[in-house]
Design a protein around this motif. Sequence first.
Motif, short mmCIF file in Angstrom:
data_model
loop_
_atom_site.label_atom_id
_atom_site.label_comp_id
_atom_site.label_asym_id
_atom_site.label_seq_id
_atom_site.Cartn_x
_atom_site.Cartn_y
_atom_site.Cartn_z
N LYS A 5 45.17 26.53 45.30
CA LYS A 5 44.46 27.59 44.56
C LYS A 5 45.42 28.72 44.22
O LYS A 5 46.31 29.06 44.99
N ASN A 51 44.38 32.25 42.30
CA ASN A 51 43.32 33.00 41.62
C ASN A 51 43.69 34.47 41.47
O ASN A 51 44.28 35.08 42.36
N ASN A 65 41.99 38.15 39.37
CA ASN A 65 41.04 38.80 38.48
C ASN A 65 41.23 40.31 38.61
O ASN A 65 40.89 40.90 39.63
N SER A 111 42.17 43.34 43.49
CA SER A 111 42.70 42.43 42.48
C SER A 111 44.00 41.74 42.91
O SER A 111 44.79 41.33 42.08
N ASP A 137 45.32 35.74 45.02
CA ASP A 137 44.84 34.88 46.10
C ASP A 137 45.43 33.49 45.88
O ASP A 137 45.18 32.86 44.84
N TYR A 138 46.20 33.01 46.84
CA TYR A 138 46.87 31.72 46.65
C TYR A 138 46.97 30.95 47.97
O TYR A 138 46.92 31.53 49.06
N LYS A 187 41.85 36.93 33.95
CA LYS A 187 41.14 36.17 34.98
C LYS A 187 41.74 34.77 35.03
O LYS A 187 41.74 34.06 34.03
N LEU A 188 42.25 34.41 36.20
CA LEU A 188 43.01 33.17 36.33
C LEU A 188 42.48 32.31 37.47
O LEU A 188 42.19 32.82 38.56
N SER A 189 42.35 31.02 37.21
CA SER A 189 42.03 30.03 38.24
C SER A 189 42.92 28.81 37.98
O SER A 189 42.85 28.21 36.92
N ASP A 201 45.21 25.32 39.76
CA ASP A 201 45.70 24.44 40.81
C ASP A 201 46.45 23.28 40.17
O ASP A 201 46.13 22.87 39.06
#
Length: 213
Positions: free
Chosen positions: A29, A31, A33, A39, A42-43, A168-170, A172
């Motif tokens: 992951k 992420n 935002n 903000s 998160d990885y 905003k990023l997601s 994998d």
Amino acid sequence: MAIVFFIILFLILCILLITFSTIKINIQKLNFNNEEVNSALDYSFFIELYFLDKIKIFSLMINPEKLEKLNKKMNLETKIKQVNFSKIKNELPNKNEIKELVKKLKIKLDEFHLILQIGTEDVIITSAIVTGIASILGIILAKLIKNYNDEKYRYEIMPVYKNKNMVKLSFDCIIKVKMIHIINIIYTLVSKRKEKIKYERTSNRRSYDYSYE
């Protein structure tokens, strides 16, 4: 004789391990935002070593918590500040050399999932950024993917027209590189560095000789 035999056997095993091993970077992951109160990025990802692409030999997980513990233990921030980045920058390969090195790495993309939403205060700039990123991704994926699969490879780059800067990023993905290619790259970089040092020393000697004359 027995010692020599075991040394030769050990060397053969090392060569086989290097030749048939693969390093896998498994980004589970990534992420971000910037609209959220917290903000921070998160990885969570794993660096893994596989033999014959099936037998796991080594695995290392990296996430913010582990990096924070490592920072406290080894005082990484202070050490990073002491690094002479200008010197490192001068020793880095140029664009053409980087392209050659990337080709030699023969990177394989096993999975790729990306959802990216981008917005700026200007509608035209937003559209241009989204189009540019989508185009670049299309070119990169076409080079790295041999057998396309909708479930394994998909991405969405979406513009957000709210007259404000937002990301905003997601994300994998799974990246694979053979150990033999990495060693080849290291050998190439070390060889070029030695040649550069040798050339600089020769040039310095010549300039000194001329000035002496």
